[in-house]
Design an enzyme around this catalytic site. Structure first.
Site, PDB file in Angstrom:
ATOM      1  N   LYS A  35       0.840  -1.205   0.000  1.00 16.56           N
ATOM      2  CA  LYS A  35       0.000   0.000   0.000  1.00 16.56           C
ATOM      3  C   LYS A  35       0.869   1.247   0.000  1.00 16.56           C
ATOM      4  CE  LYS A  35      -0.435  -0.271   5.032  1.00 16.56           C
ATOM      5  NZ  LYS A  35      -1.347  -0.362   6.186  1.00 16.56           N
ATOM      6  N   ARG A 130      -9.933  -0.768  16.053  1.00 21.53           N
ATOM      7  CA  ARG A 130      -9.858   0.082  14.879  1.00 21.53           C
ATOM      8  C   ARG A 130     -10.819  -0.465  13.829  1.00 21.53           C
ATOM      9  NH1 ARG A 130      -4.107   0.955  11.952  1.00 21.53           N
ATOM     10  NH2 ARG A 130      -4.646  -1.135  11.239  1.00 21.53           N
ATOM     11  N   TYR A 254      16.880  29.482   9.351  1.00 20.94           N
ATOM     12  CA  TYR A 254      15.659  30.135   9.807  1.00 20.94           C
ATOM     13  C   TYR A 254      15.500  30.035  11.316  1.00 20.94           C
ATOM     14  CZ  TYR A 254      13.761  30.662   5.067  1.00 20.94           C
ATOM     15  OH  TYR A 254      13.550  31.038   3.772  1.00 20.94           O
ATOM     16  N   MET A 302      12.875  24.658   2.874  1.00 22.51           N
ATOM     17  CA  MET A 302      12.171  23.954   1.819  1.00 22.51           C
ATOM     18  C   MET A 302      13.113  23.235   0.855  1.00 22.51           C
ATOM     19  SD  MET A 302       9.377  25.340  -0.957  1.00 22.51           S
ATOM     20  CE  MET A 302       8.131  25.707   0.302  1.00 22.51           C
TER      21      MET A 302
END
Length: 366
Positions: A35, A130, A254, A302
């Site tokens: 998956k 679940r 940053y 980024m």
């Protein structure tokens, strides 16, 4: 590939890992869980190495359709079954096996009158809460599925919540509750996922489900894939695009999160959260530069990440950087972030160039 950022997929390693899983499984048949685009590795490029599996498993109909484009006949299991009764038409058309985990799904099947695959999977909730039928509804659901036209076999399955923690008492309790609920019912049993395949011999029944193990990654925190004889299938790498001197007391990146305690040589690597390398990766997280361990220094942006090049005075623009994979287990990188390796493998973005080492039978056996 101007940035030099790529994910190399070692397809022969996947085939060898699958053989390792078969060895662990013994007489049990193996479900290869592919998956989420083969856990981010790329289903189409991985597909040639999956022939040793007895069945492939996916989460969605679209994932099943992708397999059918590659092979119209290979057995495919839809792990979450259908979301609406209307989807049963696609299950029949694609020739899928499916998990039935709820009364609603069972009612949709009964009302449809459709002929499903000869083998159907009944999921029982043994405590994870679940998906799955309640323990006291297992016998009724089994009887109703067994009565469906065309169904010759009902596989009884459950899912373990804590198998990645070998000493967790919940696993033994779930196995016992499952065994009690299905005692005397006809059909194969399926309990073990990747973690239980490693930690619980009593969970290896007629079928085992292997996902992350196929890609050379261990779900057990203190047992990396390499220690189990597995090989990493994905290596995420890039290159240095700048090397600069940062004096003691200056900050990097940053938010000025990282402040140099001494004069530093900082390498800037061409990868960031736009490529799937997490923005919240902490200072000190490991990377390889020229095959040697170095540390992240400063917030991931980024397109770039900054690396302390301590001990590599000759590191230069163009030198290779490995974020995880060959030489640096993804399990270790995930641990530095406080997450699991599944997340890292699945989050690599389309901006990264994928390149595969092709599958050749001779390479897979070497």
């Amino acid at each position: 590939m101007a940035r030099g950022t790529e994910a190399v997929i070692d397809v022969p390693a996947l085939a060898r890992n699958l053989q390792k899983v078969r060895d662990w499984a013994g007489d049990a048949r193996v479900v290869a869980v592919v998956k989420a685009d083969a856990y981010g590795h790329g289903l189409e490029r991985c597909f040639p190495a999956l022939g040793q599996a007895d069945l492939l498993a996916v989460a969605t109909l679209d994932e099943a359709r992708a397999i059918r484009v590659l092979d119209p006949r290979i057995p495919v299991l839809l792990l979450e079954g259908v979301l609406t009764g209307d989807e049963l038409a696609a299950v029949e058309e694609l020739g899928l096996e499916m998990v039935v985990h709820s009364p609603e799904q069972l009612e949709w099947i009964e009302r449809s009158g459709r002929t499903l695959a000869p083998r159907i999977w009944l999921k029982i909730d043994s405590g994870m809460h679940r998906l799955g039928f309640a323990l006291d509804r297992a016998r009724e659901a089994h009887a109703r599925l067994s009565d469906l036209p065309g169904v010759h076999e009902v596989v009884l399955m459950t899912h373990l919540a804590c198998a990645d923690e070998p000493d967790h008492p919940m696993t033994a309790r779930q196995i016992q509750l499952f065994d009690d609920a299905v005692e005397g019912l006809a059909g194969p049993r399926c309990i073990a996922n990747s973690a239980a395949l490693l930690t619980r011999h009593d969970a290896r029944r007629d079928w085992v489900r292997a996902g992350l193990l196929l890609f050379g990654v261990s779900p057990i925190a203190d047992r990396p894939g390499a220690s189990l004889g597995l090989e990493p299938v994905m290596t995420l790498s890039t290159q240095l695009i700048s090397v600069r001197h940062v004096p003691a007391g200056d900050s990097i990146g940053y938010g000025a999160r990282y402040v140099a305690e001494r004069d530093l040589r900082i390498g800037v690597a061409a990868i960031g959260y736009g490529d799937g390398y997490p923005r919240n990766m902490p200072d000190g997280a490991p990377v390889l530069v020229n095959g040697r361990r170095q540390r992240i220094a400063g917030r991931v942006s980024m397109d770039m990440v900054t690396i302390d090049l301590d001990g590599q005075p000759d590191a230069a623009v163009g030198d290779p950087v490995v974020l995880w994979g060959e030489g640096l287990p993804v399990e270790e990188v995930a641990g530095a972030l406080g997450t699991i390796p599944y997340e890292l493998a699945c989050r690599v973005t389309r901006r990264v160039r994928y390149r595969e080492i092709p599958y050749l039978r001779s390479a897979a056996r070497s």
